[in-house]
Structures are given as C-alpha cells and as structure tokens.
Scaffold this motif. Sequence first.
Motif, PDB file in Angstrom:
ATOM      1  N   ALA A 279       0.839  -1.203   0.000  1.00 39.35           N
ATOM      2  CA  ALA A 279       0.000   0.000   0.000  1.00 39.35           C
ATOM      3  C   ALA A 279       0.872   1.251   0.000  1.00 39.35           C
ATOM      4  CB  ALA A 279      -0.937  -0.007   1.202  1.00 39.35           C
ATOM      5  N   ASN A 280       1.963   1.235   0.776  1.00 41.93           N
ATOM      6  CA  ASN A 280       2.878   2.376   0.807  1.00 41.93           C
ATOM      7  C   ASN A 280       3.526   2.592  -0.556  1.00 41.93           C
ATOM      8  OD1 ASN A 280       2.319   2.869   3.455  1.00 41.93           O
ATOM      9  ND2 ASN A 280       4.371   2.487   4.223  1.00 41.93           N
ATOM     10  N   GLN A 281       3.939   1.509  -1.200  1.00 41.56           N
ATOM     11  CA  GLN A 281       4.542   1.619  -2.531  1.00 41.56           C
ATOM     12  C   GLN A 281       3.549   2.194  -3.530  1.00 41.56           C
ATOM     13  OE1 GLN A 281       5.939  -2.336  -3.426  1.00 41.56           O
ATOM     14  NE2 GLN A 281       7.449  -2.335  -1.786  1.00 41.56           N
ATOM     15  N   ASP A 282       2.279   1.805  -3.402  1.00 40.49           N
ATOM     16  CA  ASP A 282       1.235   2.319  -4.281  1.00 40.49           C
ATOM     17  C   ASP A 282       1.058   3.822  -4.078  1.00 40.49           C
ATOM     18  OD1 ASP A 282      -0.570   1.766  -6.315  1.00 40.49           O
ATOM     19  OD2 ASP A 282      -2.257   1.591  -4.931  1.00 40.49           O
ATOM     20  N   THR A 283       1.098   4.267  -2.821  1.00 40.64           N
ATOM     21  CA  THR A 283       0.979   5.692  -2.519  1.00 40.64           C
ATOM     22  C   THR A 283       2.144   6.477  -3.112  1.00 40.64           C
ATOM     23  OG1 THR A 283      -0.262   5.269  -0.479  1.00 40.64           O
ATOM     24  CG2 THR A 283       0.840   7.403  -0.664  1.00 40.64           C
ATOM     25  N   LEU A 284       3.363   5.945  -2.986  1.00 45.91           N
ATOM     26  CA  LEU A 284       4.537   6.617  -3.549  1.00 45.91           C
ATOM     27  C   LEU A 284       4.430   6.709  -5.068  1.00 45.91           C
ATOM     28  CD1 LEU A 284       7.373   5.012  -1.379  1.00 45.91           C
ATOM     29  CD2 LEU A 284       6.220   7.196  -1.045  1.00 45.91           C
ATOM     30  N   ARG A 285       3.888   5.660  -5.692  1.00 45.27           N
ATOM     31  CA  ARG A 285       3.692   5.695  -7.152  1.00 45.27           C
ATOM     32  C   ARG A 285       2.721   6.809  -7.529  1.00 45.27           C
ATOM     33  NH1 ARG A 285      -0.323   4.158 -10.250  1.00 45.27           N
ATOM     34  NH2 ARG A 285      -1.416   3.174  -8.503  1.00 45.27           N
ATOM     35  N   VAL A 286       1.663   6.968  -6.758  1.00 46.54           N
ATOM     36  CA  VAL A 286       0.667   8.007  -7.048  1.00 46.54           C
ATOM     37  C   VAL A 286       1.295   9.395  -6.921  1.00 46.54           C
ATOM     38  CG1 VAL A 286      -1.452   9.081  -6.196  1.00 46.54           C
ATOM     39  CG2 VAL A 286      -1.321   6.599  -6.417  1.00 46.54           C
ATOM     40  N   ILE A 287       2.127   9.604  -5.901  1.00 48.21           N
ATOM     41  CA  ILE A 287       2.786  10.900  -5.727  1.00 48.21           C
ATOM     42  C   ILE A 287       3.655  11.224  -6.940  1.00 48.21           C
ATOM     43  CG2 ILE A 287       4.541  12.132  -4.374  1.00 48.21           C
ATOM     44  CD1 ILE A 287       3.442  10.746  -1.887  1.00 48.21           C
ATOM     45  N   ARG A 288       4.374  10.235  -7.437  1.00 48.25           N
ATOM     46  CA  ARG A 288       5.256  10.463  -8.591  1.00 48.25           C
ATOM     47  C   ARG A 288       4.467  10.792  -9.853  1.00 48.25           C
ATOM     48  NH1 ARG A 288       7.729   5.609  -6.307  1.00 48.25           N
ATOM     49  NH2 ARG A 288       9.534   6.264  -5.064  1.00 48.25           N
ATOM     50  N   MET A 289       3.238  10.293  -9.950  1.00 54.34           N
ATOM     51  CA  MET A 289       2.422  10.530 -11.138  1.00 54.34           C
ATOM     52  C   MET A 289       1.566  11.788 -11.022  1.00 54.34           C
ATOM     53  SD  MET A 289       3.194   8.081 -13.194  1.00 54.34           S
ATOM     54  CE  MET A 289       1.878   8.180 -14.401  1.00 54.34           C
ATOM     55  N   ALA A 290       1.496  12.394  -9.834  1.00 51.38           N
ATOM     56  CA  ALA A 290       0.599  13.524  -9.596  1.00 51.38           C
ATOM     57  C   ALA A 290       1.161  14.813 -10.173  1.00 51.38           C
ATOM     58  CB  ALA A 290       0.354  13.682  -8.096  1.00 51.38           C
ATOM     59  N   HIS A 291       0.274  15.777 -10.399  1.00 52.57           N
ATOM     60  CA  HIS A 291       0.664  17.156 -10.706  1.00 52.57           C
ATOM     61  C   HIS A 291       0.689  17.976  -9.422  1.00 52.57           C
ATOM     62  CE1 HIS A 291      -1.267  16.392 -14.917  1.00 52.57           C
ATOM     63  NE2 HIS A 291      -0.036  15.916 -14.849  1.00 52.57           N
ATOM     64  N   VAL A 292      -0.392  17.874  -8.661  1.00 51.80           N
ATOM     65  CA  VAL A 292      -0.509  18.583  -7.385  1.00 51.80           C
ATOM     66  C   VAL A 292      -0.829  17.567  -6.302  1.00 51.80           C
ATOM     67  CG1 VAL A 292      -1.676  20.434  -6.121  1.00 51.80           C
ATOM     68  CG2 VAL A 292      -1.401  20.616  -8.604  1.00 51.80           C
ATOM     69  N   VAL A 293      -0.199  17.737  -5.136  1.00 49.49           N
ATOM     70  CA  VAL A 293      -0.441  16.845  -4.003  1.00 49.49           C
ATOM     71  C   VAL A 293      -1.009  17.665  -2.850  1.00 49.49           C
ATOM     72  CG1 VAL A 293       0.595  15.304  -2.292  1.00 49.49           C
ATOM     73  CG2 VAL A 293       1.407  15.267  -4.664  1.00 49.49           C
ATOM     74  N   VAL A 294      -2.160  17.232  -2.340  1.00 52.61           N
ATOM     75  CA  VAL A 294      -2.735  17.843  -1.140  1.00 52.61           C
ATOM     76  C   VAL A 294      -2.329  16.994   0.058  1.00 52.61           C
ATOM     77  CG1 VAL A 294      -4.865  18.405   0.085  1.00 52.61           C
ATOM     78  CG2 VAL A 294      -4.672  18.900  -2.348  1.00 52.61           C
ATOM     79  N   LEU A 295      -1.542  17.586   0.941  1.00 55.19           N
ATOM     80  CA  LEU A 295      -1.131  16.914   2.172  1.00 55.19           C
ATOM     81  C   LEU A 295      -2.137  17.271   3.262  1.00 55.19           C
ATOM     82  CD1 LEU A 295       0.755  15.346   4.041  1.00 55.19           C
ATOM     83  CD2 LEU A 295       2.195  17.391   4.201  1.00 55.19           C
ATOM     84  N   VAL A 296      -2.899  16.280   3.701  1.00 54.02           N
ATOM     85  CA  VAL A 296      -3.931  16.514   4.713  1.00 54.02           C
ATOM     86  C   VAL A 296      -3.312  16.336   6.099  1.00 54.02           C
ATOM     87  CG1 VAL A 296      -6.205  15.841   5.556  1.00 54.02           C
ATOM     88  CG2 VAL A 296      -5.686  15.671   3.113  1.00 54.02           C
ATOM     89  N   LEU A 297      -3.458  17.363   6.929  1.00 53.11           N
ATOM     90  CA  LEU A 297      -2.956  17.325   8.306  1.00 53.11           C
ATOM     91  C   LEU A 297      -4.129  17.357   9.265  1.00 53.11           C
ATOM     92  CD1 LEU A 297      -0.095  20.008   8.123  1.00 53.11           C
ATOM     93  CD2 LEU A 297       0.024  17.585   7.539  1.00 53.11           C
ATOM     94  N   ASP A 298      -3.966  16.677  10.380  1.00 52.77           N
ATOM     95  CA  ASP A 298      -4.933  16.764  11.463  1.00 52.77           C
ATOM     96  C   ASP A 298      -4.615  18.025  12.255  1.00 52.77           C
ATOM     97  OD1 ASP A 298      -6.402  16.489  13.872  1.00 52.77           O
ATOM     98  OD2 ASP A 298      -6.462  14.316  13.592  1.00 52.77           O
ATOM     99  N   ALA A 299      -5.574  18.923  12.379  1.00 51.44           N
ATOM    100  CA  ALA A 299      -5.325  20.206  13.042  1.00 51.44           C
ATOM    101  C   ALA A 299      -4.868  20.042  14.485  1.00 51.44           C
ATOM    102  CB  ALA A 299      -6.586  21.066  12.985  1.00 51.44           C
ATOM    103  N   ASP A 300      -5.138  18.884  15.089  1.00 52.35           N
ATOM    104  CA  ASP A 300      -4.692  18.659  16.473  1.00 52.35           C
ATOM    105  C   ASP A 300      -3.230  18.247  16.553  1.00 52.35           C
ATOM    106  OD1 ASP A 300      -7.117  19.298  17.571  1.00 52.35           O
ATOM    107  OD2 ASP A 300      -7.886  17.252  17.463  1.00 52.35           O
ATOM    108  N   GLY A 301      -2.626  17.814  15.446  1.00 51.72           N
ATOM    109  CA  GLY A 301      -1.222  17.385  15.462  1.00 51.72           C
ATOM    110  C   GLY A 301      -0.516  17.897  14.230  1.00 51.72           C
ATOM    111  N   ILE A 302      -0.237  19.200  14.196  1.00 55.64           N
ATOM    112  CA  ILE A 302       0.228  19.858  12.979  1.00 55.64           C
ATOM    113  C   ILE A 302       1.694  19.553  12.707  1.00 55.64           C
ATOM    114  CG2 ILE A 302       0.657  22.106  11.911  1.00 55.64           C
ATOM    115  CD1 ILE A 302      -1.806  23.145  13.342  1.00 55.64           C
ATOM    116  N   LEU A 303       1.943  19.022  11.519  1.00 52.09           N
ATOM    117  CA  LEU A 303       3.289  18.815  11.004  1.00 52.09           C
ATOM    118  C   LEU A 303       4.208  18.101  11.997  1.00 52.09           C
ATOM    119  CD1 LEU A 303       4.504  21.836   8.835  1.00 52.09           C
ATOM    120  CD2 LEU A 303       4.038  19.516   8.136  1.00 52.09           C
ATOM    121  N   ASP A 304       3.848  16.891  12.356  1.00 56.25           N
ATOM    122  CA  ASP A 304       4.784  16.101  13.144  1.00 56.25           C
ATOM    123  C   ASP A 304       5.859  15.554  12.206  1.00 56.25           C
ATOM    124  OD1 ASP A 304       3.716  13.979  11.766  1.00 56.25           O
ATOM    125  OD2 ASP A 304       2.895  12.953  13.515  1.00 56.25           O
ATOM    126  N   LYS A 305       6.736  14.722  12.719  1.00 55.99           N
ATOM    127  CA  LYS A 305       7.877  14.259  11.929  1.00 55.99           C
ATOM    128  C   LYS A 305       7.445  13.528  10.676  1.00 55.99           C
ATOM    129  CE  LYS A 305      12.255  11.784  12.426  1.00 55.99           C
ATOM    130  NZ  LYS A 305      13.121  10.980  13.342  1.00 55.99           N
TER     131      LYS A 305
END
Length: 474
Positions: A279-305
């Motif tokens: 599943a992780n490899q599939d996600t990485l493949r999608v990122i490489r094929m994308a034009h724009v990526v929306v990174l969804v963050l949980d407002a309760d835990g903003i930008l952890d590692k």
Amino acid sequence: MIKATHRLTVAIIGRPNVGKSTLFNRLVGKKIALVDDTPGVTRDWRAADGRVGGLEFTVVDTAGLEDVFDNSLEARMRQQTERAIERADVALFLVDARAGITAMDRHFAAWLRKAGKPTILVANKCEGVAGRPGLLEAFELGLGEPVPLSAEHGEGMADLVEALEPFMPKEDEEEQDAADAAEADTFFAADDEEAAEAAAAEEEAKALQLAIVGRPNVGKSTLLNALVREERVLTGPEAGMTRDAIAVEWEWKGRPIRLVDTAGLRKRAKVDGKLEKLANQDTLRVIRMAHVVVLVLDADGILDKQDLTIARLVVEEGRALVIALNKWDAVADKNAALRRLSDRLQTSLPQVKGIPTVTISALKGQRLEELLDTVVTAYGLWNRRIPTSQLNRWLMGMTESHPPPLVDGRRLKIRYMTQVKSRPPTFALFVSKPVDLPENYARYLVNGLRDSFDLPGVPIRMLLRKGSSSNPFD
C-alpha cells in the motif's frame, strides 16, 4: 468500421479471494490493484480502461461480497460493491474453480439473478486439472455456461472475449463512416496555426492529476467524498481503511480532475506486513504521477515528523504541494495553530517557501472551494515558463547586487540562464566553474527567482552547467 457509441462498463464481482484483482490487472494490462493471498485486500471499487482481444471497455474491481448487513466494515464494503454493480452494464461473477462452489457463491448467484443485471459467470483458477470439478459445479448456479480461465496465467482470455462481445454497444456503420470522413476533412484542412491551437486546447483538456496524501486517519477519504459529493470511498473510525489508491474522474468548474485517494503513510519502522508495504509503494507511485499533491494534516497534530517526511518526499519528486489543515472547526486557538504551522514550515522546509495552506473541515464541507482554487493556482505556477530574455535581465541584476564569490583569487563568472522545462520549473545556469559555485549562492538565486517571478510553494530546480564565454541567447 463499427465503433461503440459509449464505453461498456464491466464490474468484476465475487466472494473474497477468488482472484478479482488479478483479473482486473490482467484486463487493464498493469499491476494497478494490490494482490495478496489475504482475503479482503480490496475494499473500495476502482475503475480503469481495459482491453482484451480488440475489445475496449471500462473494467471495475470491487471488494469481496460478504453476506453482512450491519454497520461493520464488511457491510460497508458490500454496499460499495453494490453501488459499483448498479453503474455497470454487465457483471463478471467470479468463482474459484479449485475451491468449488460454496454456499456464499450460491447466495450471491441467486441475488444476481433476482437483480436482473446481465452476468457472465467466470470460473477462475482453471489451469490444470484441479479446477475441472469446480468448473462443472458452476453450472448449478443458473447463470449460464461458465467461462473457464486463469487470470494469473492469462489462459482462457479468448473465451472471455467471446462472452463479452454480445454486450458491446454498436452504432450504425453509415453514421460512423460519415464521422470518420468529417474527422479526416478537419484534419487535412487544419493549418499549422490551427494545429497548434488544437494542441494547446488538448493540453488544457487533460485531467489535472490531484493526489490526497497524509498519515492514517486524518480524513483523506472523507475529503475525497466531500469533493465529489458522494460516498465514493469507505470512511470510518478504523485506521488504515484505504489500501489501494482509488482514482476518481471528476470535473470542477469545467476542468477535468483525476482525484486519487491514497493509503495513509506511517513511519517506516511502524510499517508492518507485506500488505501495508504494498500500500505504501502504491501511494509513492501516485505521488510520482501527480501534478498537485494535497497533504492533509490533522489540526490537532500539525506537522509532526511523519508529516514533514511526506512533505519533503512530495517536494523532492518535484510535485506542487498544497497543505490542507483538516478538522479546523474543532481547533480552539486558531491563531496559535497557524503560527505553529508557519514556524514548522520555515524551519523544516526552507527550500520551498510559501507553501499554500488552507484550513478546512472535510466532514462539514467547509472551505473546499478555496482548497480547489488553491490547487488550480498551484498547478498554474507548476506549469509556469519564463522567457529567457527576462531571466537574463533578472540574472544581471542579481549578480550585480551580490556578485559570485572568488575561487583561487578569481571571481566565478555566471554566463547566462535559461528555463529548460516546467513541471516543476527547472533552470540551467551556465557558470565558468560550476563545481565551485557554493550551494548558498545557488540558493540565493533560487529564492530570488521565487520572489521576483512569483513562484511561491513550487519546487524549483537549478542545474549547473559549464558555460562558454558567449551567451547564445543574446
């Protein structure tokens, strides 16, 4: 030539682990769907263009049919499969010939007969003699003669083509001949300028590839459903629900968009088991094929590692990045949360200044229009091209205000600059001694490009080349 008036949609259905995703990949010609021996790998239905024996159609992979009608995950998977069947023109009902006909096969065969959906019975795993008894048993399901095949080995595809052919829609040959002639006339009448305009229009008509990524359970699937305004993918409190990357063809304000929901990315040390790795490899493949990526963050835990790791990956792949702060309606101190996000971005992602951030609530559908406007703007910047003459006038001003450093008592000479590609904007800088140009000076030029030509939040690549004493762009 006889041509289809519309595209046939074929849904592959059956109980878990009979080989639906394997057949889907075989018909599509790519390993798109995750395949594993574990039952229930596929949870959401997915569609792609299929082709076999000269036939072209849309093929839909579905979750395994379960006889469950409560509020469990299995029941919600069954509901998704039912939605896919409703939209299909014909169903391929798969049974496992090696395992024989089960009570669940009989149950869903009866359900299909009652539903009245055109159905082709397919006995999978018929390679060798082990599947022969199951193939004969399949006649008892009352769905006609079963098509024997082996999705894994590609055997029996000719029989499947023969079974699908009667369902392929056709249009009148005279109408098609007239359409072909009109198309030919248009082609030969077009001059170079018209062809260029057509090419530009075709590029504009291409779908914007938009990927939704993030950690597990931050609301990625909820966001996709809110954008397309239907329960297209499964949602729920269970973490890691999405496994396959699910693509949805969609249109917003006349612009075609291919929206892809992905599996949540956890820290590598916490990834457990073959299925999650796939599943992780599939996600990485999608990122490489994308034009724009929306990174969804949980407002309760903003930008952890882990969020920062995903953001860096997107930037390194050269994709345009937009941050969506989800569950914003539940945040008490909104100003403090935004300051914390801004500080984290400046500290941890200094190479990409001005990453656009939109606060949303996917569950309540808040500020989704603003999110899409931001995505389209980021896509435009990602495609930006700057004329060489403008670049070199700008470069002259930059080097005059801050000259390149001395190397061995002699100042480095920056000859000229040009943009070699977009998506992302990539520039070639011709220098007398490129290996000696300090990294901080190259960063000075990149930041200047970003500020002077209004390229916030877009990855910028700078390629150093050895330049001659003359500028070919003068």
